[in-house]
Scaffold this motif. Structure first.
Motif, mmCIF file in Angstrom:
data_model
loop_
_atom_site.group_PDB
_atom_site.id
_atom_site.type_symbol
_atom_site.label_atom_id
_atom_site.label_comp_id
_atom_site.label_asym_id
_atom_site.label_seq_id
_atom_site.Cartn_x
_atom_site.Cartn_y
_atom_site.Cartn_z
ATOM 1 N N GLU A 88 4.273 -3.653 11.373
ATOM 2 C CA GLU A 88 4.673 -2.782 10.274
ATOM 3 C C GLU A 88 6.097 -2.339 10.562
ATOM 4 O O GLU A 88 6.490 -2.246 11.718
ATOM 5 C CB GLU A 88 3.758 -1.558 10.146
ATOM 6 N N SER A 143 2.496 4.531 0.844
ATOM 7 C CA SER A 143 2.414 5.362 2.038
ATOM 8 C C SER A 143 2.721 6.799 1.667
ATOM 9 O O SER A 143 3.715 7.074 0.993
ATOM 10 C CB SER A 143 3.411 4.880 3.090
ATOM 11 N N TYR A 152 -1.468 0.656 9.968
ATOM 12 C CA TYR A 152 -2.722 -0.042 9.697
ATOM 13 C C TYR A 152 -2.961 -1.103 10.751
ATOM 14 O O TYR A 152 -4.075 -1.445 11.072
ATOM 15 C CB TYR A 152 -2.685 -0.711 8.313
ATOM 16 N N GLY A 153 -1.877 -1.682 11.247
ATOM 17 C CA GLY A 153 -1.929 -2.734 12.255
ATOM 18 C C GLY A 153 -0.553 -3.339 12.390
ATOM 19 O O GLY A 153 0.293 -3.186 11.516
ATOM 20 N N GLY A 205 0.844 6.291 10.405
ATOM 21 C CA GLY A 205 -0.079 5.665 9.457
ATOM 22 C C GLY A 205 -0.141 4.159 9.607
ATOM 23 O O GLY A 205 -0.353 3.441 8.631
ATOM 24 N N VAL A 219 0.864 -1.168 0.000
ATOM 25 C CA VAL A 219 0.000 0.000 0.000
ATOM 26 C C VAL A 219 0.905 1.222 0.000
ATOM 27 O O VAL A 219 1.764 1.359 0.871
ATOM 28 C CB VAL A 219 -0.902 0.003 1.250
ATOM 29 N N ILE A 266 4.154 -3.219 5.258
ATOM 30 C CA ILE A 266 2.930 -3.563 5.970
ATOM 31 C C ILE A 266 2.916 -5.080 6.107
ATOM 32 O O ILE A 266 3.080 -5.796 5.131
ATOM 33 C CB ILE A 266 1.689 -3.078 5.210
#
Length: 178
Positions: free
Chosen positions: A138, A31, A134-135, A132, A29, A153
């Motif tokens: 990372e 960033s 996401y969970g 940032g 994704v 990620i």
């Protein structure tokens, strides 16, 4: 005839976008922080809460920031690899313990080993939000000037380590962060 061309054209555009989307890796994704200054923070250290750790402390060094938590199943899978990577000494690994109980995090490190130079405790997750996240897990590769150069990620796999992080860390160390 013309009234059928517009829906056909829209359908073809939709198929093209769908095909492009299906061929992308969901772990990559983009960033908005890549090539931008890492967000500033000042957090207590996990093992020594009276001491603090900040991104500013790392100026002049290339380093990894790995976001982890004792409640994170994928972090447990990634952990043996981080222990191995830390032994290689390519780049120092610092931890950001994310939304975790201090006692649980310390027990987890005692049980599984500690690959981190140190871990900072992000108890409420505010620093994670700034980065940032996401969970967990990372991982961020940050250069000497405090600029984020890479974001992973999910777990840092052997493939990501050898093909992305190591070459980029070595290049950044050669360039001096320029």
């Amino acid at each position: 005839m013309g009234r059928y061309l517009i829906p056909l054209f829209l359908f073809l555009v939709l198929v093209i976008f769908l095909a492009i989307g299906l061929n992308r890796d969901p772990r990559e994704v983009p960033s908005p922080l890549i090539n931008k200054a890492a967000p500033a923070f000042n957090l207590p250290q996990l093992k020594e809460p009276a001491k603090s750790f900040s991104a500013v402390d790392m100026r002049g060094k290339v380093w990894l920031l790995n976001v982890w938590a004792s409640w994170c199943v994928t972090c447990r899978d990634e952990h043996p690899l981080l222990l191995e990577y830390a032994k290689q000494g390519v780049v120092p690994i610092y931890g950001l313990n994310y939304k975790d109980e201090r006692a649980d995090a310390l027990a987890w490190l005692n049980e599984l080993g500690d690959p981190y130079v140190l871990s900072a405790a992000d108890l409420d997750g505010r620093v994670g939000i700034d980065y940032g996240v996401y969970g967990a897990p990372e991982t961020y590769l940050i250069d000497q000037s405090g600029t984020i150069r890479f974001k992973q990620i999910g777990p840092v796999t052997t493939d990501v380590w050898t093909k992305k992080i190591v070459p980029l860390a070595q290049e950044l160390n050669r360039q001096g962060g320029k």
